[in-house]
Design a protein around this motif. Structure first.
Motif, PDB file in Angstrom:
ATOM      1  N   LEU A 165      -7.939  -1.873   2.027  1.00 22.03           N
ATOM      2  CA  LEU A 165      -6.646  -1.421   2.534  1.00 22.03           C
ATOM      3  C   LEU A 165      -6.502   0.092   2.527  1.00 22.03           C
ATOM      4  O   LEU A 165      -5.502   0.625   2.996  1.00 22.03           O
ATOM      5  CB  LEU A 165      -5.518  -2.039   1.699  1.00 22.03           C
ATOM      6  CG  LEU A 165      -5.437  -3.571   1.737  1.00 22.03           C
ATOM      7  CD1 LEU A 165      -4.384  -4.066   0.755  1.00 22.03           C
ATOM      8  CD2 LEU A 165      -5.117  -4.050   3.143  1.00 22.03           C
ATOM      9  N   ALA A 193      -3.816   1.581  -3.067  1.00 23.14           N
ATOM     10  CA  ALA A 193      -3.918   0.236  -2.516  1.00 23.14           C
ATOM     11  C   ALA A 193      -4.408  -0.713  -3.601  1.00 23.14           C
ATOM     12  O   ALA A 193      -4.979  -0.289  -4.614  1.00 23.14           O
ATOM     13  CB  ALA A 193      -4.858   0.203  -1.312  1.00 23.14           C
ATOM     14  N   SER A 229       0.872  -1.169   0.000  1.00 27.68           N
ATOM     15  CA  SER A 229       0.000   0.000   0.000  1.00 27.68           C
ATOM     16  C   SER A 229       0.908   1.216   0.000  1.00 27.68           C
ATOM     17  O   SER A 229       2.069   1.124   0.396  1.00 27.68           O
ATOM     18  CB  SER A 229      -0.932   0.017   1.218  1.00 27.68           C
ATOM     19  OG  SER A 229      -0.178   0.066   2.413  1.00 27.68           O
ATOM     20  N   TYR A 265     -13.345  -3.781   6.617  1.00 27.81           N
ATOM     21  CA  TYR A 265     -12.116  -3.027   6.908  1.00 27.81           C
ATOM     22  C   TYR A 265     -11.845  -3.009   8.414  1.00 27.81           C
ATOM     23  O   TYR A 265     -10.706  -3.239   8.856  1.00 27.81           O
ATOM     24  CB  TYR A 265     -12.261  -1.602   6.379  1.00 27.81           C
ATOM     25  CG  TYR A 265     -11.113  -0.699   6.726  1.00 27.81           C
ATOM     26  CD1 TYR A 265      -9.983  -0.643   5.921  1.00 27.81           C
ATOM     27  CD2 TYR A 265     -11.142   0.093   7.881  1.00 27.81           C
ATOM     28  CE1 TYR A 265      -8.920   0.183   6.245  1.00 27.81           C
ATOM     29  CE2 TYR A 265     -10.078   0.908   8.205  1.00 27.81           C
ATOM     30  CZ  TYR A 265      -8.971   0.961   7.387  1.00 27.81           C
ATOM     31  OH  TYR A 265      -7.927   1.770   7.720  1.00 27.81           O
TER      32      TYR A 265
END
Length: 301
Positions: free
Chosen positions: A236, A231, A123, A249
Motif C-alpha cells: 500500500l 501503511a 493508509s 503492487y
C-alpha cells in the motif's frame, strides 16, 4: 420554400440531438480516462522564485569572484535538508500522532497530515518541519516507530550560490532605488515624475520578491522537511523511485483502476437514464419532422 425550411429544421434538430447524446455519453468516459491517479500523500511545495522583469536596476549582474568568496568567511554553507520515509506500521493513527508530537517537542510543526481509507484499509502520510540540527535524530526516531522501513531517502541541497546571487541582486536594486529617488527630486514636468515613479515601483516590486525568496531560503535552511508515508502493508506504500519490480503492487493498483472505471461507467448510465426525459422527446420530435419532410418530398415528386 417550405420544404427548405422544414429540411433546415430537421437537420438542425438532428445536429442538436447528436450533440446532446455525444456530451452525455462521452463526458463521463473522458473524465474517467483522463483522471490521474493522485496518491493520498502530498509533499510540501516550496515557493518558487518568480523571474525578474527587465528594466532599470534588474540586479541580474553576475556575482564577482570576490563577492562569492565572502560568504564562506562570514557564514557557513547554506544546506536545505529533506527526508522521505515509507514505513510499515501496526497503527497508522497512533504513529502519526507520535510523529506530530515529536516534531512539536523539537520546536517544529506539522505541515500536512492525511489519513485515508480505501477498501476499508487505512493508509496515511504526514509531513513535518523540524530544526536542521534535529534532522538525523528525527529520522532515526521515525524509523524506530515502524515494523519495517520500506524506503528511506534524504537530500541535501546547497543553496549558497543562489543566496549570494540574491544578495548581489538586492544590493544592485537598492542602489537603483536610491538613484531613482534622487532623479525624482530633480524631475521637473509631471510626465517625467510619472515615468520615474513607474520605474521606482518596478524596482521596489523586484526588491520585495527577492527579499521574500531570501526569507524562504533562510527558513528552509533552519527547518528541515521530513515526509513519512504510513501503511499497514508494503503493497500500500508508494513505489520508491529506484524500485522497478513490484508486480503485486501494480496488480492491486490496476485492479483498483478497473473498479474505478466501472464505477464511473455506472454513474454515466444513471445520467443517461435521467437525461432521457430530455433527449427522448427531442429525438422523437426530430424524427417526426424528418418523416414529414420526406413525405412532402415524395408527394411533390
Amino acid at each position: 420554400m417550405r420544404e427548405k425550411i422544414w429540411k433546415g429544421f430537421g437537420i438542425f434538430g438532428m445536429i442538436c440531438l447528436g450533440l446532446i447524446i455525444f456530451s452525455v455519453l462521452f463526458k463521463g468516459l473522458f473524465v474517467s480516462f483522463t483522471r490521474k491517479n493522485v496518491p493520498v500523500y502530498e509533499l510540501e511545495k516550496g515557493i518558487i522564485g518568480t523571474p525578474l522583469p527587465a528594466g532599470v536596476g534588474t540586479g541580474k549582474e553576475k556575482v564577482t569572484k570576490e563577492e562569492g568568496n565572502l560568504l564562506p568567511e562570514t557564514t557557513s554553507r547554506m544546506i536545505i535538508k529533506s527526508g522521505w520515509l515509507n514505513l510499515v506500521v501496526k497503527d497508522i493513527v497512533d504513529t502519526a500522532q507520535k510523529i506530530s508530537k515529536f516534531a512539536q517537542e523539537r520546536g517544529g510543526w506539522v505541515v500536512s497530515s492525511n489519513i485515508s481509507q480505501s477498501e476499508k484499509i487505512l493508509s496515511g502520510s504526514i509531513t513535518v518541519r523540524v530544526p536542521a540540527e534535529s534532522f538525523d535524530e528525527s529520522m532515526e526516531y521515525f524509523k524506530s516507530l515502524a515494523e519495517r522501513v520500506s524506503n528511506e531517502r534524504t537530500q541535501a541541497q546547497d543553496i549558497t550560490e543562489e543566496y549570494v546571487d540574491l544578495q548581489s541582486r538586492l544590493k544592485n536594486l537598492e542602489a537603483a532605488e536610491s538613484q531613482l529617488l534622487e532623479i525624482m527630486e530633480r524631475s521637473g514636468t509631471i510626465s517625467e515624475v510619472l515615468q520615474v515613479q513607474r520605474e521606482l515601483m518596478n524596482v521596489r516590486e523586484q526588491i520585495e520578491r527577492i527579499k521574500g525568496r531570501m526569507q524562504y531560503l533562510e527558513q528552509s535552511v533552519k527547518m528541515s522537511s521530513i515526509t513519512v508515508n504510513l501503511a499497514l502493508s508494503e503493497e500500500l506504500l508508494p513505489i520508491p523511485p529506484a524500485e522497478k519490480w513490484r508486480p503485486k503492487y501494480v496488480l492491486l493498483q490496476t485492479w483498483k483502476n478497473v473498479l474505478d472505471f466501472w464505477k464511473s461507467f455506472s454513474y454515466l448510465l444513471i445520467k443517461i437514464v435521467v437525461w432521457a426525459q430530455v433527449w427522448i422527446p427531442f429525438g422523437i420530435i426530430c424524427v417526426l419532422i424528418w418523416k414529414y419532410w420526406k413525405k412532402r418530398k415524395i408527394k411533390k415528386g
